[in-house]
Scaffold this active site. Structure first.
Site, PDB file in Angstrom:
ATOM      1  N   SER A 315       0.798  -1.211   0.000  1.00  0.00           N
ATOM      2  CA  SER A 315       0.000   0.000   0.000  1.00  0.00           C
ATOM      3  C   SER A 315       0.842   1.277   0.000  1.00  0.00           C
ATOM      4  O   SER A 315       1.391   1.661  -1.020  1.00  0.00           O
ATOM      5  CB  SER A 315      -1.028  -0.029   1.129  1.00  0.00           C
ATOM      6  OG  SER A 315      -0.440   0.000   2.387  1.00  0.00           O
ATOM      7  N   ASP A 326       8.111   5.342 -11.484  1.00  0.00           N
ATOM      8  CA  ASP A 326       7.444   5.982 -12.621  1.00  0.00           C
ATOM      9  C   ASP A 326       8.142   7.274 -13.038  1.00  0.00           C
ATOM     10  O   ASP A 326       8.209   7.595 -14.234  1.00  0.00           O
ATOM     11  CB  ASP A 326       5.990   6.309 -12.266  1.00  0.00           C
ATOM     12  CG  ASP A 326       5.089   5.091 -12.354  1.00  0.00           C
ATOM     13  OD1 ASP A 326       5.604   3.986 -12.610  1.00  0.00           O
ATOM     14  OD2 ASP A 326       3.861   5.242 -12.161  1.00  0.00           O
ATOM     15  N   LYS A 340      -1.088  -4.101  -3.211  1.00  0.00           N
ATOM     16  CA  LYS A 340      -2.345  -3.577  -2.683  1.00  0.00           C
ATOM     17  C   LYS A 340      -2.596  -2.211  -3.300  1.00  0.00           C
ATOM     18  O   LYS A 340      -1.862  -1.255  -3.023  1.00  0.00           O
ATOM     19  CB  LYS A 340      -2.305  -3.467  -1.156  1.00  0.00           C
ATOM     20  CG  LYS A 340      -3.647  -3.015  -0.589  1.00  0.00           C
ATOM     21  CD  LYS A 340      -3.616  -2.807   0.913  1.00  0.00           C
ATOM     22  CE  LYS A 340      -4.974  -2.303   1.384  1.00  0.00           C
ATOM     23  NZ  LYS A 340      -4.930  -1.820   2.775  1.00  0.00           N
TER      24      LYS A 340
END
Length: 607
Positions: A315, A326, A340
């Protein structure tokens, strides 16, 4: 009928909570959450009508059970079970907590969302089968009063507590600021119990468990979870490190970090990214879930960054790692993370009763959702698909800022995949089931009067002494083969052929005993490492002990290697190393039983 009216309200309130979620949202999104379409007024009216119809059905059934079942039933207990059962059909994370039944979970939620509590500042849990101090927090009343890791909590205010649940013990140890609690402690190497009186204080949870230089110019920071103020504590730690010496590189360790607050994930990413950079965005059916979360402060650290993750990183940890990957801000090292990609919101239905509901999904800057598919385990419970099993799923492909290939739907796949230190059943039982490393070190230090700051050499003589000590203290372990043999013997006895197989079974048992001796020999180096870590932790502190272990950890070695090699670091982030076999996935081997890093009742608790 008055009693029935009281408990039917549990269902009505729960239904009202669903309306509340659809209309106004819950407080405090915790990390860590579908569709862009939000609930319209017409749809809301349809939902309310449907809920009212289903509530009449549920109320009728509960009424019949309470009136006609052959013996008395606890209507409240049935109602709570019905609510929990309903939510368990949705996903592994939505749940309903009743304070008297879920004391530990309610306390954990409160600590996560506030970052503070009133107590003594010690983590407690089971070590070696008894309730113990796992670690007193730095600067806490517990540490000031002399509590040590491994101390057995024999009594709390005169009540025997060796086998209390962690939640029950924690609630007894906590209390109003300024009040006192008396603990009767049993300590390895000390013959008589120790009575320790501690004055409770307001404890602020600091999840930055280590912040230290691992090499000249290379900092190492470990974060255990994401509670309120984790981002602030991280920035304070970075400023302190920078004041010691310039930081050329930094290793951020999120391994085993199960997550926590969504906004704290953004706060932790903040020091590493420019102001105004998108870290994560969430989408769901309620307006609060349509949010784009960006960094708010100027970038503090611009050097080389490596993030360590593994199957226990979930998470909020994945939000940070996913954003770093990214945006090509740093290199991810370790094993594929948990996966998650959902956000939960937490609300209080009534005093002491909390409601946690998945209200959205989160997406990394490239648009990835990292949620791993759900499956049902053998007990029928909905869980996340075990990340250590082979993954044949075709995951959607995205591009990083520099055009590197990244994937969604199955956690964060590291840029460099490396196995961690491998264990076996012997090491597991020594460390976790019986806490033998901790107990032996405490006994060794306490019986010999070794002072803080001293060094203990772990050589063959000490290792042999450790094995002798474990045997004297009743340590045994069963190998997987031995467990299968026991099953075979049980079947043979049931089929009345055990006598005929006695010779063969005895031969197998002798072979297993030889195998267990070989396991001791083959594990000698890892046993020595565990003992070195425990001695250094005991005598020099957690950070020093952590670095002792890290220096023999393949994942840490890979991390420090790439953070020190500017050419390799730049090559990975530019995409030039994507086809490099050295970066290819290795067989999963860590913690094959992992299903959900944060859903079971915690085996440790803050006090």
């Amino acid at each position: 009928m008055k009693r029935w009216a009281k408990y039917s309200l549990v269902f009505v309130v729960a239904a009202g909570a669903l309306g509340f979620v659809a209309g106004f949202g819950l407080r405090g999104a915790t990390a860590i959450g579908g569709a862009d379409g939000q609930v319209t007024s017409q749809e809301r009216r349809r939902i309310v009508r449907q809920v009212q119809e289903e509530m009449r059905l549920m109320g009728t059934v509960l009424n019949q059970v309470s009136m006609a079942y052959y013996e008395d039933v606890d209507v409240h207990e049935l109602a709570v079970a019905g609510i929990k059962g309903m939510l368990s059909r949705l996903d592994p994370y939505s749940d309903f907590y009743v304070e008297e039944q879920d004391e530990g979970a309610v306390a954990d939620l409160e600590i996560t969302t506030t970052g503070t509590y009133s107590g003594i500042g010690a983590t407690i849990g089971y070590a070696g089968g008894v309730l113990s101090i796992i670690s007193p927090m730095k600067g806490s009343p517990a540490l000031g009063a002399g509590l040590q890791a491994g101390d057995v909590i024999a009594e709390i205010d005169g009540t025997p507590s060796r086998h209390f649940s962690t939640a029950k013990a924690a609630s007894m140890i906590k209390g109003p600021v300024g009040t006192q609690v008396t603990l009767m402690i049993e300590r390895e190497g000390i013959p008589e119990p120790l009575e320790i009186i501690i004055t409770r204080a307001q404890i602020e949870v600091n999840d930055v468990s280590a912040a230290v230089f691992a090499a000249p110019g290379i900092a190492y920071v470990e974060i255990g979870r994401f509670t309120r103020n984790t981002g602030r504590f991280l920035l304070e730690a970075l400023r302190k490190l920078e004041a010691e010496q310039p930081m050329e590189g930094l290793i951020l360790d999120l391994r085993g970090n199960p997550g926590g607050m969504l906004d704290e994930a953004v706060a932790v990413a903040d020091p590493f990214l420019p102001r105004g950079e998108l870290v994560v965005y969430t989408r769901g059916r309620i307006p609060e879930m349509k949010a784009d979360l960006e960094t708010k402060e100027d970038q503090f650290f611009k050097g080389r960054l490596v993030v360590l993750v593994n199957q226990g990183s979930a998470s909020a940890s994945e939000i940070v790692a996913g954003a770093v990957q990214d945006l090509d801000r740093g290199v991810i090292v370790g094993k594929t993370s948990f996966g998650k990609g959902l956000v939960q919101s937490v609300g209080e239905i009534s005093e002491g009763n909390k409601f946690r509901l998945t209200t959205g999904e989160y997406f990394t800057p490239s648009g990835r959702n990292l949620q791993r598919p759900f499956v049902r385990n053998p007990a029928g419970r909905l869980v996340v698909r075990n990340p250590s099993l082979p993954d044949t799923t075709e995951h959607p492909i995205y591009a990083s800022r520099n055009g590197r290939t990244v994937s969604g739907g199955g956690g964060v796949v590291p840029d460099i995949e490396v196995d961690g230190l491998m264990g076996n059943i012997l090491l597991f039982d020594l460390k976790f089931r019986r806490a033998m490393f901790l107990r032996y070190v405490n006994n060794y230090v306490n019986t010999r009067g070794i002072e803080q700051g001293s060094r203990v050499t772990v050589d063959d003589a000490l290792l042999n002494d450790f094995r002798r000590w474990t045997e004297e203290h009743g340590f045994t372990f069963r190998s997987p083969t031995e467990m299968r043999l026991e099953d075979l013997l049980e079947t043979a006895e049931a089929e009345e052929v055990a006598d005929e197989l006695a010779t063969e079974i005895e031969a197998l048992q002798r072979a297993i005993d030889r195998q267990k001796n070989y396991m001791w020999r083959d594990s000698w180096d890892k046993i020595a490492l565990e003992l070195r870590r425990e001695f250094v932790t005991k005598l020099e502190g957690y950070e020093a002990g952590r670095l002792t272990y890290m220096r023999e950890d393949p994942q840490f070695q890979a991390a420090i290697g790439v953070v020190q090699d500017s050419q390799q670091y730049s090559s990975i982030l530019s995409g030039a190393g994507e086809d490099n076999p050295a970066n290819s996935q290795q067989p999963e081997a860590e913690n094959p039983g992992l299903e959900e890093p944060e859903e079971e009742e915690s085996e440790i608790a803050e006090t």
